[in-house]
Write an enzyme that holds these catalytic residues in place. Structure first.
Site, PDB file in Angstrom:
ATOM      1  N   CYS A 134      33.270  43.010  50.783  1.00  0.00           N
ATOM      2  CA  CYS A 134      34.632  42.745  51.809  1.00  0.00           C
ATOM      3  C   CYS A 134      33.935  43.145  53.142  1.00  0.00           C
ATOM      4  CB  CYS A 134      35.767  43.443  51.396  1.00  0.00           C
ATOM      5  SG  CYS A 134      36.610  42.695  49.921  1.00  0.00           S
TER       6      CYS A 134
HETATM    7  N1  LIG Z   1      36.497  42.868  45.058  1.00  0.00           N
HETATM    8  C1  LIG Z   1      37.507  43.113  45.927  1.00  0.00           C
HETATM    9  O1  LIG Z   1      37.685  44.297  45.935  1.00  0.00           O
HETATM   10  C2  LIG Z   1      38.240  42.181  46.850  1.00  0.00           C
HETATM   11  C3  LIG Z   1      39.102  42.634  47.296  1.00  0.00           C
HETATM   12  C4  LIG Z   1      40.067  41.687  48.186  1.00  0.00           C
HETATM   13  C5  LIG Z   1      39.698  40.482  48.445  1.00  0.00           C
HETATM   14  N2  LIG Z   1      38.586  39.984  47.727  1.00  0.00           N
HETATM   15  C6  LIG Z   1      38.006  38.591  47.954  1.00  0.00           C
HETATM   16  O2  LIG Z   1      38.657  37.951  46.801  1.00  0.00           O
HETATM   17  C7  LIG Z   1      37.800  36.922  46.204  1.00  0.00           C
HETATM   18  C8  LIG Z   1      37.063  37.258  45.076  1.00  0.00           C
HETATM   19  O3  LIG Z   1      36.391  38.404  45.024  1.00  0.00           O
HETATM   20  P1  LIG Z   1      35.996  39.050  43.649  1.00  0.00           P
HETATM   21  O4  LIG Z   1      35.262  40.479  44.018  1.00  0.00           O
HETATM   22  O5  LIG Z   1      37.028  39.023  42.817  1.00  0.00           O
HETATM   23  O6  LIG Z   1      34.614  38.064  43.074  1.00  0.00           O
HETATM   24  P2  LIG Z   1      33.863  38.350  41.775  1.00  0.00           P
HETATM   25  O7  LIG Z   1      32.645  37.708  41.962  1.00  0.00           O
HETATM   26  O8  LIG Z   1      33.963  39.414  40.936  1.00  0.00           O
HETATM   27  O9  LIG Z   1      34.731  37.116  40.906  1.00  0.00           O
HETATM   28  C9  LIG Z   1      34.809  35.728  41.208  1.00  0.00           C
HETATM   29  C10 LIG Z   1      34.629  34.750  39.822  1.00  0.00           C
HETATM   30  O10 LIG Z   1      34.902  33.740  40.119  1.00  0.00           O
HETATM   31  C11 LIG Z   1      34.045  32.591  39.216  1.00  0.00           C
HETATM   32  N3  LIG Z   1      33.789  31.480  39.967  1.00  0.00           N
HETATM   33  C12 LIG Z   1      32.721  31.196  41.018  1.00  0.00           C
HETATM   34  N4  LIG Z   1      32.997  29.736  41.330  1.00  0.00           N
HETATM   35  C13 LIG Z   1      34.258  29.437  40.888  1.00  0.00           C
HETATM   36  C14 LIG Z   1      34.778  28.116  40.406  1.00  0.00           C
HETATM   37  N5  LIG Z   1      34.262  27.165  41.412  1.00  0.00           N
HETATM   38  N6  LIG Z   1      35.729  27.985  39.570  1.00  0.00           N
HETATM   39  C15 LIG Z   1      36.103  28.912  38.604  1.00  0.00           C
HETATM   40  N7  LIG Z   1      35.398  30.123  38.781  1.00  0.00           N
HETATM   41  C16 LIG Z   1      34.543  30.479  39.617  1.00  0.00           C
HETATM   42  C17 LIG Z   1      32.828  33.568  39.342  1.00  0.00           C
HETATM   43  O11 LIG Z   1      31.999  33.424  37.976  1.00  0.00           O
HETATM   44  C18 LIG Z   1      33.421  35.197  39.076  1.00  0.00           C
HETATM   45  O12 LIG Z   1      33.602  35.367  37.666  1.00  0.00           O
HETATM   46  C19 LIG Z   1      36.585  36.936  47.400  1.00  0.00           C
HETATM   47  O13 LIG Z   1      36.940  35.967  48.148  1.00  0.00           O
HETATM   48  C20 LIG Z   1      36.721  38.249  47.821  1.00  0.00           C
HETATM   49  O14 LIG Z   1      36.102  38.392  49.368  1.00  0.00           O
HETATM   50  C21 LIG Z   1      37.775  41.002  46.789  1.00  0.00           C
END
Ligand SMILES: NC(=O)c1ccc[n+]([C@@H]2O[C@H](COP(=O)([O-])OP(=O)(O)OC[C@H]3O[C@@H](n4cnc5c(N)ncnc54)[C@H](O)[C@@H]3O)[C@@H](O)[C@H]2O)c1
Length: 450
Positions: free
Chosen positions: A269
């Protein structure tokens, strides 16, 4: 109340969560806990297989909780057709930046998946991925329209940016969520869904407002961390203890929020999201030079830290190319195993390139996430390795690290977290401590410094 809102209210709605990572997996758990039938779709078959047998890869959902969630009906799947029965879809797929430009590839693809498999009745679409201001208008709604859906009519669009803080002090339920939508019907439906899992939702008038709120939150944090990092550099040169000065400033009960220096910023982030804002700002002809500058300040920290490590070793008669270095903490922050953009990786790379041999340790990092075996951490500190190493780098303040033992067993410490106590003659170089240089104390036993 619409029939969709009724289904949400009486928990007969089925929720589809798209992307089962740090955000999507806890969301799936909380929707399941709230009484919904939850289908979790992820393109990564290996992840889905692990989830099915209760093997979690996300810090905030332990194996027992996952097993319970699956037993209560949560259905992880890699088959998008299983989304066909869902009433609400929540996107939690990754977003990133490619050469300063937002990468909306996964959001676009996941939106198409929803449009393809969503049933032919009114459904709710929520984007909880972090996106740039305007992404719902420019990426999500057009992708839905191209697939024959009518945003705002048969598919209600909302942006609810996730705010979870893995390893942090607040429980998921306690953190209010901003709900942005362009119409009352869309907003109220999304609020109904998220009111079931958090204590408070905050409605805002348009999706772009919710997208912007998320940018403000993370940019605010990034800029203030940059200030703390730059202040630490000043403190070292000016003979000030940055930590004590920041703690003192933090006693002001209003108008100040405390941020501390560190070995750099990481995660998915803070180093990424502000770039969405600066990218968007440039498109609109607005300069956000303050933000650009803060990004540069933070990006320079790992190499500055590397220079300090080199100097500390040299002051103890050890050349870097001959040095054995124990690296304590590989993740980007305490008590999580997330190594994405972790400054520890940059510091390790610089050390390896300079010829040092490194011994990373991290009790939280799942070896499956390490793509480069040179960085593969041991899960616990080996006392023999620590005792024979030339320097220990305390980069991440995991609760599982015993700082007293680290102080006792190390020959020289670089402490980027102001956490390791002084012990006998063990010299400690503290980031941001203008008084520490390469100091040693005459204490007879471990004491907490503050
Ligand atoms: N990690 C955090 O603390 C956090 C906090 C707030 C917001 N976010 C935001 O949330 C979003 C997700 O982040 P995250 O940390 O959970 O990511 P992550 O990489 O941990 O998980 C994302 C998942 O999505 C899957 N994926 C990718 N493309 C896909 C598709 N087309 N269809 C289905 N699944 C798919 C991946 O295989 C993965 O398992 C991002 O935009 C991030 O910026 C993250």
């Amino acid at each position: 109340m619409s029939s969709l809102q009724n289904k949400i209210a009486d928990r007969t709605a089925t929720v589809g969560v798209i992307g089962l990572g740090y955000v999507g997996l806890p969301l799936s758990q909380h929707f399941t806990d709230a009484g919904f039938d939850v289908v979790g779709f992820d393109v990564d078959e290996e992840r889905v297989s692990r989830l099915r047998v209760g093997d979690s890869y996300v810090d905030d959902v332990d194996d027992d909780t996952l097993t319970e969630t699956v037993a209560r009906g949560f259905r992880p799947t890699a088959d998008p057709a299983k989304l066909a029965g869902c009433d609400a879809f929540v996107l939690a797929v990754p977003t990133g930046v490619e050469s300063g430009t937002p990468d909306m590839g996964a959001v676009r693809q996941a939106t198409r998946t929803v449009a393809e498999y969503a049933p032919d009745r009114d459904v709710l679409f929520v984007c909880s991925s972090t996106v740039y201001p305007g992404a719902a208008d420019e990426v999500i709604r057009p992708a839905l329209e191209n697939s024959g859906r009518i945003p705002g009519d048969d598919i209600l669009v909302s942006v609810v940016p996730e705010r979870l803080n893995p390893g942090g002090e607040y429980d998921f339920e306690e953190i209010p969520l901003v709900v942005g939508a362009d119409s009352v019907r869309e907003r109220e439906t999304a609020q109904a869904l998220f009111d079931s899992v958090v204590a408070e939702t905050v409605p805002v008038g348009e999706t772009i407002t919710a997208e912007s709120a998320k940018m403000i939150e993370n940019t605010y944090r990034m800029v203030n961390i940059a200030f703390a990092n730059q202040f630490a550099e000043f403190a070292e040169n000016a003979g000030v203890d940055a930590w004590e000065a920041i703690d003192a400033a933090g006693t002001k009960p209003f108008g100040f929020q405390k941020f501390t220096p560190g070995p750099g910023v990481g995660g998915h982030c803070i180093p990424v999201d502000p770039q969405y804002l600066t990218w968007r700002a440039k498109q609109t002809g607005t300069g956000l030079s303050l933000v650009d500058n803060a990004i540069e300040v933070n990006e320079a920290v790992p190499s500055r830290v590397f220079g300090q490590i080199k100097t500390a070793l040299s002051a103890h008669g050890t050349d870097l190319d001959d040095a054995s270095v124990v690296v304590l903490g590989m993740s980007y922050k305490p008590n999580v195993g997330d190594i994405r953009n972790s400054p520890a990786l940059d510091i390790c790379e610089l050390l390896i390139n300079a010829g040092a041999s490194i011994h990373p340790v991290d009790p939280h990092v799942d070896e499956a996430v390490i793509v480069d075996e040179r960085y593969e951490p041991a899960s616990a500190i080996d006392r023999g390795t620590l005792r024979s190493a030339d320097i220990a780098l305390f980069l991440v303040n995991h609760d599982k690290f015993d700082t007293d033992k680290i102080a006792e067993d190390s020959n020289l410490i670089f402490d980027a977290q102001n956490a390791v106590p002084e012990y006998n003659d063990t010299p400690v170089v503290r980031l941001g401590d203008g008084n520490s240089e390469v100091s040693s104390s005459s204490l007879k036993s471990p004491v907490s410094r503050r």
